[in-house]
Scaffold this active site. Structure first.
Site, PDB file in Angstrom:
ATOM      1  N   ARG A 108      45.312  59.169  28.782  1.00  0.00           N
ATOM      2  CA  ARG A 108      45.277  59.494  27.355  1.00  0.00           C
ATOM      3  C   ARG A 108      44.639  58.385  26.515  1.00  0.00           C
ATOM      4  O   ARG A 108      43.724  58.627  25.724  1.00  0.00           O
ATOM      5  CB  ARG A 108      46.706  59.743  26.817  1.00  0.00           C
ATOM      6  CG  ARG A 108      47.247  61.115  27.057  1.00  0.00           C
ATOM      7  CD  ARG A 108      48.735  61.041  27.271  1.00  0.00           C
ATOM      8  NE  ARG A 108      48.961  60.352  28.524  1.00  0.00           N
ATOM      9  CZ  ARG A 108      49.010  60.988  29.695  1.00  0.00           C
ATOM     10  NH1 ARG A 108      48.971  62.272  29.744  1.00  0.00           N
ATOM     11  NH2 ARG A 108      49.148  60.320  30.828  1.00  0.00           N
ATOM     12  N   LYS A 156      37.151  38.853  42.365  1.00  0.00           N
ATOM     13  CA  LYS A 156      36.607  37.668  43.043  1.00  0.00           C
ATOM     14  C   LYS A 156      37.207  36.384  42.479  1.00  0.00           C
ATOM     15  O   LYS A 156      36.714  35.296  42.741  1.00  0.00           O
ATOM     16  CB  LYS A 156      35.080  37.639  42.880  1.00  0.00           C
ATOM     17  CG  LYS A 156      34.381  38.870  43.448  1.00  0.00           C
ATOM     18  CD  LYS A 156      32.889  38.826  43.115  1.00  0.00           C
ATOM     19  CE  LYS A 156      32.237  40.177  43.380  1.00  0.00           C
ATOM     20  NZ  LYS A 156      30.887  40.259  42.794  1.00  0.00           N
TER      21      LYS A 156
END
Ligand code: CP
Length: 306
Positions: free
Chosen positions: A59, A87
């Site tokens: 939503r 990373k």
């Protein structure tokens, strides 16, 4: 022109009553725009907004995107699961790299309470909190209060009860603060294990009886059991939760008045609310979703002007 008293929307705690009323009256104007054949206005042309979602959303994410598109903003979407945060990049580095591409506003959902406030001290852009852990979800509270005002004429003087998992709910905290600033009385109802001790310090009533709470309130806002945030078991089972704290049609039939039923979504049908309540004529659950777009257009527009 009236303006907000704050540069960012980090939480309802930072808004004055006048700020909330200004957002609602601006949302009235945008709701009228959304009823037109051409639903787009040029208000945020040349404004670039990044939607950064580090947690799942249906939503809120779609609602913000639609609000931004209706205001003619340029938008970029970021989802953490496919980003370089995997990373080892920090949040501040990630956001600063996005801002280096000339972004004016950031809409962010993050699991860490306070992540937005931290970011606001380090970056040069307007920040809107789309949910930070179990802390705040300010635009949900603004659209919930807007929906109550739309259905009942005003929020002040109304009795609103939040049912369910208050302990893990950012919607609950933002709703309590927003409703109180608008003059409503607030109750929370649920098992003792899911109601944190600090809520009574916020000036709300506490009940552990669904029947008692429904008899008290004009509006029942039913919240989801947030199993993903529960690291220990706070309830024996979902079946038992439904038996003692689920909102059923028989509860509503036993009342000598009509009450408004709300839910911020996503709904767990048959757990905190039964389908014949969620889909009943008393339910404004889909009105809440519809009003989310106009409310978020108002927030984006007012913050861009601030
Ligand atoms: N109400 C709400 O925040 O829903 P989403 O998690 O789907 O955005």
């Amino acid at each position: 022109m009236a303006s907000l008293s704050t540069e960012h929307l980090l939480g309802i705690a930072d808004l004055s009553t006048e700020d909330i009323q200004l957002i609602h009256s601006t949302a009235d104007d945008f709701k009228e725009v959304l009823s037109r054949k051409i639903k787009k206005v040029p208000s945020l042309r040349d404004v670039t907004i990044a939607n950064l979602f580090f947690e799942n959303s249906t939503r809120t994410k779609i609602s913000f995107e639609l609000a931004e598109k209706r205001l003619s903003a340029d938008i970029v979407n970021f989802t953490s699961s496919t980003s370089s945060t995997k990373k080892g990049e920090t949040l501040i580095d990630t956001v600063n790299n996005i801002l280096a591409m000339k972004v004016d506003m950031v809409v962010m959902r993050h699991s860490q309470p306070g992540a937005h406030r931290l970011l606001s001290r380090h970056i040069n852009a307007k920040i809107i909190n789309a949910g930070d852990g179990a802390h705040e979800h300010p635009t949900q509270a603004l659209l919930d209060a807007y929906s109550i005002r739309e259905r009942l004429g005003e929020v002040g003087g109304k009795r609103v009860c939040l049912f369910g998992d208050i302990k893990h709910s950012r919607v609950a905290i933002s709703n309590i603060l927003c409703l109180q600033k608008l003059g409503a009385e607030v109750m929370v109802c649920g098992p003792g294990s899911l109601i944190p001790k600090y809520v009574s310090g916020l000036g709300v009533k506490v009940s552990h009886s669904v029947q008692e709470a429904l008899a008290w309130c004009d509006v029942a806002n039913v919240l989801r059991i947030q199993l993903e945030r529960q690291h220990v078991r706070y309830i024996p089972s979902l079946r038992e939760y439904n038996q003692y704290f689920g909102i059923r049609k028989s509860h509503l039939d036993a009342l000598d008045k009509q009450i408004v039923i709300m839910h911020p979504g996503p709904i767990n049908r048959g757990v905190e609310i039964d389908s014949d309540v969620a889909d009943s004529e008393h339910s404004i659950i889909l009105d809440q979703v519809e009003n989310g777009v106009a409310t978020r257009m108002a927030v984006l527009y007012l913050l861009a002007e601030a």
